[in-house]
Design an enzyme around this catalytic site. Structure first.
Site, PDB file in Angstrom:
ATOM      1  N   GLY A   1       0.740  -1.244   0.000  1.00 47.71           N
ATOM      2  CA  GLY A   1       0.000   0.000   0.000  1.00 47.71           C
ATOM      3  C   GLY A   1       0.778   1.309   0.000  1.00 47.71           C
ATOM      4  N   SER A   2       0.431   2.223  -0.869  1.00 45.79           N
ATOM      5  CA  SER A   2       1.220   3.432  -1.047  1.00 45.79           C
ATOM      6  C   SER A   2       0.456   4.469  -1.865  1.00 45.79           C
ATOM      7  CB  SER A   2       2.547   3.085  -1.734  1.00 45.79           C
ATOM      8  OG  SER A   2       2.313   2.210  -2.818  1.00 45.79           O
TER       9      SER A   2
END
Length: 223
Positions: A189-190
């Site tokens: 996740g980013s």
């Protein structure tokens, strides 16, 4: 197709999972071992899904004319679209489009425009949750600027999230790059931010899902 960043990781992980399953059959009851095996199989399938790298190629035929077409640099959801002052390189007000990538999205990052890379910088930092506003300056991130064939300077930024522990950037200063080609990868996740001129025409809206290397997020008319 599995991304090159995942091949070694998936190999080591598979060996560890197989050893854990074997040891579980030696230590626990058959029923518990079945549950453990199912858990690890599902977990490994998730990792394979995370490191997928679908082939995509933007149709350059659609990029002719007097306007610059900007494509999404990442898969994910449009987190926000707002006017901000970009103070690292452009030093002016821009329209910032933020794209949040969940662990279930493809995490390959692609060049939103073709042109020459004129600036690349890596910034160490923290791992604040990616959708928080302060993550863009507090978190580990990279900044890349491409000067397009039409003279526009487009800045985009990889931003680490809470789960992210490695940002990979392939972009090299003075390289000539092509729209849709890979410029990096972020593990788990980013977020990716892209900064556009104020006179850009935005083609997406907050909450919309976009596909990296495919979705047109903006056009910049010639002035």
């Amino acid at each position: 197709m599995i991304h090159k960043e995942g091949i070694t990781f998936l190999g080591y992980t598979l060996v560890i999972i197989l050893l854990l399953i074997i040891f579980s059959f030696l230590l626990f009851s058959k029923l518990i071992c079945i549950f453990i095996s199912i858990f690890f199989i599902v977990f490994y399938l998730f990792l394979i899904l995370f490191f997928r790298n679908p082939k995509r190629k933007f149709n350059e035929i659609n990029d002719n004319g007097n306007k610059e077409i900007i494509i999404s640099p990442a898969d994910g959801k449009i987190l926000k679209i707002q006017k901000v002052f970009e103070n690292e390189f452009l030093k002016k007000k821009c329209i910032c489009i933020s794209i949040f990538m969940s662990p279930f999205n493809v995490h390959v990052n692609r060049f939103p425009v073709s042109g020459k890379i004129i600036y690349v910088k890596y910034h160490p930092g923290k791992y604040v949750i990616a959708w928080l506003p302060k993550s863009s300056s507090y978190n580990e991130h990279t900044t890349t600027v491409v000067k397009t064939n039409k003279g526009e300077k487009i800045l985009f930024r990889q931003i680490a999230g809470f789960l992210t522990r490695r940002i990979i950037l392939y972009a090299k200063k003075n390289s000539i790059v092509k729209k849709g080609d890979e410029f990096g990868f972020i593990k788990f996740g980013s977020r990716v931010d892209i900064f556009l001129p104020l006179y850009s025409i935005i083609l997406v809206k907050k909450g919309e899902k976009v596909i990296g290397g495919i979705t047109k997020i903006s056009t910049i008319p010639s002035i």
